[in-house]
Design an enzyme around this catalytic site. Structure first.
Site, PDB file in Angstrom:
ATOM      1  N   ASP A 173       0.844  -1.189   0.000  1.00 49.84           N
ATOM      2  CA  ASP A 173       0.000   0.000   0.000  1.00 49.84           C
ATOM      3  C   ASP A 173       0.885   1.247   0.000  1.00 49.84           C
ATOM      4  O   ASP A 173       1.619   1.488   0.959  1.00 49.84           O
ATOM      5  CB  ASP A 173      -0.904  -0.017   1.243  1.00 49.84           C
ATOM      6  CG  ASP A 173      -2.049   0.965   1.114  1.00 49.84           C
ATOM      7  OD1 ASP A 173      -2.058   1.755   0.162  1.00 49.84           O
ATOM      8  OD2 ASP A 173      -2.946   0.930   1.974  1.00 49.84           O
ATOM      9  N   ASP A 174       0.825   2.003  -1.072  1.00 42.93           N
ATOM     10  CA  ASP A 174       1.563   3.267  -1.214  1.00 42.93           C
ATOM     11  C   ASP A 174       3.081   3.074  -1.320  1.00 42.93           C
ATOM     12  O   ASP A 174       3.841   4.005  -1.050  1.00 42.93           O
ATOM     13  CB  ASP A 174       1.266   4.245  -0.057  1.00 42.93           C
ATOM     14  CG  ASP A 174      -0.192   4.685   0.010  1.00 42.93           C
ATOM     15  OD1 ASP A 174      -1.000   4.199  -0.800  1.00 42.93           O
ATOM     16  OD2 ASP A 174      -0.505   5.522   0.877  1.00 42.93           O
TER      17      ASP A 174
ATOM     18  N   LYS B  87       1.265   9.406  -5.225  1.00 38.68           N
ATOM     19  CA  LYS B  87      -0.116   8.940  -5.015  1.00 38.68           C
ATOM     20  C   LYS B  87      -1.155   9.999  -5.392  1.00 38.68           C
ATOM     21  O   LYS B  87      -1.005  11.169  -5.055  1.00 38.68           O
ATOM     22  CB  LYS B  87      -0.281   8.586  -3.535  1.00 38.68           C
ATOM     23  CG  LYS B  87      -1.685   8.198  -3.126  1.00 38.68           C
ATOM     24  CD  LYS B  87      -1.693   7.757  -1.677  1.00 38.68           C
ATOM     25  CE  LYS B  87      -3.084   7.353  -1.222  1.00 38.68           C
ATOM     26  NZ  LYS B  87      -3.067   6.741   0.119  1.00 38.68           N
TER      27      LYS B  87
ATOM     28  N   SER C 240      -8.331   1.566   5.136  1.00 36.62           N
ATOM     29  CA  SER C 240      -7.002   2.156   5.383  1.00 36.62           C
ATOM     30  C   SER C 240      -6.715   2.289   6.868  1.00 36.62           C
ATOM     31  O   SER C 240      -7.616   2.570   7.664  1.00 36.62           O
ATOM     32  CB  SER C 240      -6.889   3.529   4.714  1.00 36.62           C
ATOM     33  OG  SER C 240      -7.013   3.375   3.331  1.00 36.62           O
TER      34      SER C 240
ATOM     35  N   LYS D 147      -5.209  -5.707   3.816  1.00 33.24           N
ATOM     36  CA  LYS D 147      -6.149  -4.616   3.537  1.00 33.24           C
ATOM     37  C   LYS D 147      -7.086  -5.007   2.402  1.00 33.24           C
ATOM     38  O   LYS D 147      -6.641  -5.466   1.364  1.00 33.24           O
ATOM     39  CB  LYS D 147      -5.352  -3.367   3.157  1.00 33.24           C
ATOM     40  CG  LYS D 147      -6.225  -2.173   2.792  1.00 33.24           C
ATOM     41  CD  LYS D 147      -5.355  -0.958   2.538  1.00 33.24           C
ATOM     42  CE  LYS D 147      -6.186   0.242   2.140  1.00 33.24           C
ATOM     43  NZ  LYS D 147      -5.352   1.459   2.015  1.00 33.24           N
TER      44      LYS D 147
ATOM     45  N   ARG E 130      -7.477  -1.383  -6.283  1.00 32.05           N
ATOM     46  CA  ARG E 130      -7.756  -2.765  -5.853  1.00 32.05           C
ATOM     47  C   ARG E 130      -8.917  -3.369  -6.648  1.00 32.05           C
ATOM     48  O   ARG E 130      -8.925  -4.564  -6.951  1.00 32.05           O
ATOM     49  CB  ARG E 130      -8.047  -2.788  -4.344  1.00 32.05           C
ATOM     50  CG  ARG E 130      -6.777  -2.623  -3.547  1.00 32.05           C
ATOM     51  CD  ARG E 130      -7.001  -1.970  -2.183  1.00 32.05           C
ATOM     52  NE  ARG E 130      -5.760  -1.296  -1.817  1.00 32.05           N
ATOM     53  CZ  ARG E 130      -4.781  -1.859  -1.113  1.00 32.05           C
ATOM     54  NH1 ARG E 130      -4.930  -3.073  -0.627  1.00 32.05           N
ATOM     55  NH2 ARG E 130      -3.666  -1.193  -0.871  1.00 32.05           N
TER      56      ARG E 130
ATOM     57  N   CYS F 120      -6.116   3.864  -3.461  1.00 35.46           N
ATOM     58  CA  CYS F 120      -6.357   2.478  -3.022  1.00 35.46           C
ATOM     59  C   CYS F 120      -7.573   1.786  -3.617  1.00 35.46           C
ATOM     60  O   CYS F 120      -7.461   0.737  -4.245  1.00 35.46           O
ATOM     61  CB  CYS F 120      -6.507   2.446  -1.507  1.00 35.46           C
ATOM     62  SG  CYS F 120      -5.026   2.904  -0.628  1.00 35.46           S
TER      63      CYS F 120
ATOM     64  N   HIS G 213       1.530   2.300   4.047  1.00 32.57           N
ATOM     65  CA  HIS G 213       0.593   3.429   4.154  1.00 32.57           C
ATOM     66  C   HIS G 213       0.748   4.035   5.545  1.00 32.57           C
ATOM     67  O   HIS G 213       0.873   3.297   6.524  1.00 32.57           O
ATOM     68  CB  HIS G 213      -0.821   2.866   3.961  1.00 32.57           C
ATOM     69  CG  HIS G 213      -1.911   3.884   3.815  1.00 32.57           C
ATOM     70  ND1 HIS G 213      -2.330   4.672   4.861  1.00 32.57           N
ATOM     71  CD2 HIS G 213      -2.673   4.227   2.751  1.00 32.57           C
ATOM     72  CE1 HIS G 213      -3.318   5.463   4.431  1.00 32.57           C
ATOM     73  NE2 HIS G 213      -3.547   5.204   3.153  1.00 32.57           N
TER      74      HIS G 213
ATOM     75  N   ASP H   3      -0.273  -0.792  -4.852  1.00 36.51           N
ATOM     76  CA  ASP H   3      -1.553  -0.250  -5.347  1.00 36.51           C
ATOM     77  C   ASP H   3      -1.439   1.132  -5.965  1.00 36.51           C
ATOM     78  O   ASP H   3      -2.256   1.513  -6.793  1.00 36.51           O
ATOM     79  CB  ASP H   3      -2.588  -0.231  -4.209  1.00 36.51           C
ATOM     80  CG  ASP H   3      -2.259   0.776  -3.115  1.00 36.51           C
ATOM     81  OD1 ASP H   3      -1.070   1.101  -2.920  1.00 36.51           O
ATOM     82  OD2 ASP H   3      -3.202   1.236  -2.431  1.00 36.51           O
ATOM     83  N   ASN H   4      -0.466   1.910  -5.510  1.00 36.26           N
ATOM     84  CA  ASN H   4      -0.289   3.269  -6.049  1.00 36.26           C
ATOM     85  C   ASN H   4       1.040   3.820  -5.541  1.00 36.26           C
ATOM     86  O   ASN H   4       1.701   3.201  -4.705  1.00 36.26           O
ATOM     87  CB  ASN H   4      -1.453   4.216  -5.667  1.00 36.26           C
ATOM     88  CG  ASN H   4      -1.749   4.260  -4.189  1.00 36.26           C
ATOM     89  OD1 ASN H   4      -2.764   3.737  -3.737  1.00 36.26           O
ATOM     90  ND2 ASN H   4      -0.863   4.842  -3.411  1.00 36.26           N
TER      91      ASN H   4
ATOM     92  N   HIS I 222     -10.454  -2.980   1.436  1.00 37.42           N
ATOM     93  CA  HIS I 222     -10.809  -1.655   0.893  1.00 37.42           C
ATOM     94  C   HIS I 222     -11.701  -1.702  -0.346  1.00 37.42           C
ATOM     95  O   HIS I 222     -11.630  -0.832  -1.207  1.00 37.42           O
ATOM     96  CB  HIS I 222      -9.547  -0.814   0.616  1.00 37.42           C
ATOM     97  CG  HIS I 222      -9.765   0.631   0.972  1.00 37.42           C
ATOM     98  ND1 HIS I 222      -8.814   1.618   0.813  1.00 37.42           N
ATOM     99  CD2 HIS I 222     -10.870   1.256   1.475  1.00 37.42           C
ATOM    100  CE1 HIS I 222      -9.308   2.772   1.205  1.00 37.42           C
ATOM    101  NE2 HIS I 222     -10.543   2.576   1.604  1.00 37.42           N
TER     102      HIS I 222
END
Ligand code: MG
Length: 472
Positions: free
Chosen positions: A47-48, A314, A169, A144, A91, A87, A241, A293-294, A146
């Site tokens: 994540d991130d 992001k 998150s 996660k 996803r 996110c 994240h 994811d980003n 989301h």
């Protein structure tokens, strides 16, 4: 029949099919070599995490020896894109193989799902887990989610046999307003996020100090319990994240501060998972995919990741927002190399279906492409085009090395968008940092990109917006 009944019936049907397939697989295993069994798939999704945050992607002080080894033994992709720059839509794209606009899992203003959200992934979508269930796979989502936290949207109603994780998150459910300084020195109890097992909350607030370690432990247990049949493990780390947490063994250990500690703990977990595969003797029948994811969330200063030499992070459709470090590892099957062709997380869906014999739905547009010839035979990637959405609107398009921006917006929050007419044009092979606009010299390329965009938009039916729905 209400929706939960439909889901349950769908699940039972699937479970029945799984039993038959498993019986068939057991029969086949008597007569076939082990290497012919359907491959296990482990999809590790951060994540991130930024493009530049791994040693093998050029980070000077974050040590990721386990991921670097997978990259060297497998394939390291350098032009691989998430389906969105934040996110939830990212996803949705990963697990459906479709641009999130099609499932309705994106919005221009409410960019992700929140604890007050009433929407989630529509039941009509066929998740990768649902597709693999039809082939007899055991499935688990750890980490996660989301894609909706109400019961009907949870992983266990979307093709996963098992769920363990924080459903959205880790910076949500704040107990009070926190200053930037407080967010940079976080206390886990200040974020009242739930930790769930299947559909039950088992801990609240989730102790985030140990969350990465516990995700790894859960993953290892799932692998050990399913070594005899094909499995799909979707390990979606909550980290890196913000707020950032590392367990005691990793705290203050990296040269890169807390952010480095967190990434190094994830890397260590990858090493332990690979070790588990080797101990079980199933590594040669397991495809491991690692991506994110980003891009990095720049708002948090030195607790933000790095996009390397890519521009921005992001929430942005500059490449730093969506291009991800991406590794494929499958010893004996994947041809080790660095791949500069285009790929997308949406392609993981179609590729996994092709490798396992699962059906890619043919009653809808699936944007994912089959990368298996590129992975197994060193063929070129079939992907030529990537479309960059900001919420429900197209901001940019890439074809081959060229990328046109119609709109740009820097970072996730608070920046104004800019319209570009004529569009900006960059050659990302020559100019990965998107610095030198070459639109004036290449009107024919802009026209070609425009035609590609028309092709994409001609058949586009946007899904019902899931992100604007609120719990009453
Ligand atoms: Mg993210």
């Amino acid at each position: 029949m209400n929706r939960s009944n439909i889901s349950r019936r769908k699940f039972l049907n699937t479970a029945g099919g799984a039993t038959l397939s498993l019986a068939a697989a057991n029969f086949l295993s008597c007569s076939r070599d082990k290497s012919e069994q359907k491959p296990n798939i482990i999809l590790i999704f951060c994540d991130d995490l930024g493009y530049g945050d791994l040693g093998s992607y050029g980070h000077p002080t974050i040590r990721t020896p386990n991921l670097d080894r997978l990259a060297a033994e497998g394939q390291r992709w350098t032009n691989f894109y998430a389906a969105a720059s934040v996110c939830t839509p990212s996803r949705a794209g990963l697990l459906t193989g479709r641009y999130p606009i099609r499932s309705g899992m994106c919005d221009d203003n409410i960019r992700v799902l929140f604890p007050w959200s009433a929407g989630g992934i529509p039941e009509s979508e066929v998740t990768l887990a649902e597709a693999l269930k039809t082939e007899g796979y055991a499935t688990a989502c750890i980490g996660k989610w989301h894609l909706g936290h109400l019961p009907r949207y949870l992983p266990t109603n979307n093709g996963f046999d098992y769920y363990f994780g924080i459903p959205y998150s880790n910076d949500m459910d704040k107990v009070r307003n926190l200053s930037m300084a407080e967010q940079m020195d976080p206390k886990t109890e200040e974020f009242n996020v739930p930790l769930m097992r299947n559909e039950e909350i088992i801990e609240r607030p989730a102790d985030q100090n140990t969350i990465t370690e516990r995700y790894t432990e859960e993953s290892i247990a799932f692998i050990k319990n399913n070594g005899e049949k094909p499995f799909f493990l979707y390990l979606a780390h909550t980290m890196p994240h913000i707020p950032l947490f590392a367990s005691e063994d990793f705290k203050d250990k990296s040269l890169r501060g807390l952010y480095g500690d967190v990434v190094e703990e994830i890397d260590d977990g990858v090493g332990r998972i690979v070790e588990t595969l080797k101990e079980a003797g199933i590594e040669k029948n397991t495809l491991v995919i690692f991506t994110s994811d980003n891009g990095p969330w720049w708002t948090y200063m030195e607790q933000s990741g790095s996009a390397g030499l890519l521009r921005d992070g992001k929430g942005s459709t500059w490449d730093g927002g969506m291009r991800e470090p991406t590794i494929f590892w499958w010893p004996g099957r994947i041809r080790p190399r660095v791949v500069a062709d285009l790929g997308s997380t949406m392609d993981i869906y179609t590729t996994a279906c092709r490798l396992t014999g699962a059906t890619v739905p043919d009653d809808r547009i699936v944007d994912g492409m089959d990368l298996s010839p590129a992975l197994l035979e060193s063929a070129s990637s079939p992907r030529q085009v990537m479309i960059y959405y900001n919420g429900r609107r197209v901001f940019a398009i890439r074809k081959g090395p060229y990328k046109a921006h119609y709109f740009t917006k820097t970072e996730y929050i608070g920046q104004k968008e800019q319209k570009h007419d004529p569009p900006l044009l960059y050659n990302l092979n020559h100019d990965p940092s998107e610095k030198y606009d070459i639109a004036a010299q290449h009107p024919e390329i802009l026209a070609d990109l425009e035609r590609e965009l028309d092709k994409h938009q001609k058949d586009l039916v946007p899904g019902e917006n899931q992100l604007i729905k609120r719990i009453e």
